[in-house]
Write a protein that holds these residues in place. Sequence first.
Motif, PDB file in Angstrom:
ATOM      1  N   VAL A   1      26.082 -22.337 -49.592  1.00  0.00           N
ATOM      2  CA  VAL A   1      26.739 -21.385 -48.700  1.00  0.00           C
ATOM      3  C   VAL A   1      26.113 -21.500 -47.317  1.00  0.00           C
TER       4      VAL A   1
ATOM      5  N   ARG B   1      24.509 -15.875 -44.032  1.00  0.00           N
ATOM      6  CA  ARG B   1      24.775 -15.515 -45.418  1.00  0.00           C
ATOM      7  C   ARG B   1      24.239 -14.114 -45.674  1.00  0.00           C
TER       8      ARG B   1
ATOM      9  N   ARG C   1      27.158  -8.120 -53.111  1.00  0.00           N
ATOM     10  CA  ARG C   1      27.732  -9.020 -52.106  1.00  0.00           C
ATOM     11  C   ARG C   1      26.898 -10.287 -52.006  1.00  0.00           C
TER      12      ARG C   1
ATOM     13  N   GLU D   1      27.964 -13.627 -49.693  1.00  0.00           N
ATOM     14  CA  GLU D   1      28.975 -14.389 -48.970  1.00  0.00           C
ATOM     15  C   GLU D   1      28.529 -14.635 -47.533  1.00  0.00           C
TER      16      GLU D   1
END
Length: 302
Positions: free
Chosen positions: A149, A244, A261, A263
């Motif tokens: 990510v 992130r 969370r 993301e």
Amino acid sequence: EAIHFPHQSTGWAVGDEGLVLKTTDGGESWYVKDIGTQNYLVDVYFTDMLHGWTISDDTVYRTTNGGVTWIPHSADAYGHMSIYFIDEMEGWLACWYSRIYHTTDGGQSWELQYSDWKAEKFPYTFGLTDIFFIDSLNGWAAGYEGSGVPPGGTHPILVHTSNGGEDWEEVDILTDYSLRAVCFSDINHGWVCGGSGSILHTDNGGLVWEEEHQYELQLPGVKIYPNPTSELSVIDYKLPMDCRVRLNLYDPTGKVIKKLRDEFQFRGEYQLRMDLSGFPSGVYLFRLIAGNQASTGKVVVR
């Protein structure tokens, strides 16, 4: 790259281009030992003054005469990162892609004992970077996996065995940084250290890990309301940069009970609603990680 002292005066160090150094005066002076390789050596371990091992990416080098001669052995694996022996015959090897190998013949042959590469979740992965055994049954291995990510980020790995590696169990640990090393002084007292200067300690055999030190910037302006609550709480936060974002909810022992969370988010203001209905009454912890900034707080459920 690595150093080990089997005795207060005798020590070994290994590194790039097959470098092996030995000291017999507690580190006052060192001399080079040629073991017949130019490979990059990443770890070294001795169980006594005679029996020792060092490893490169795909080879285990073994000595039984105090480093006078070294014999190379293939573990039928690659990505070697850490080696540990409890005696001259039994040892373990930690590798990339979260793999652990076991030997009972001094490192001449190796058998895969553990593999848990989450390829679908962590496409850019590293694996286990250190392994340590307290005795023939109880062992720990630490490392990290990359999530892929943006802008990178890592997921810590900590696994434990209580039956000599026949079974390994992943342990929840309250940190969002990579783990690089693990060590225990006895069955109850141990430490792990990792990225951003993080150090965590346990005094109950790994049931609970407490943070001793971690370098990070405080993420300002994080608000949670209503608090106390019986159903819904809202967390407001502001990101100063694209990064992130990870937000987890923990019980009082530090165990993750809900991942809220994980993301990539752009710079700006955000709001997250937490449904806490059905949670037993008590105090819970939340931890918000945004890049190299973090905020930790408490929420009370009535």
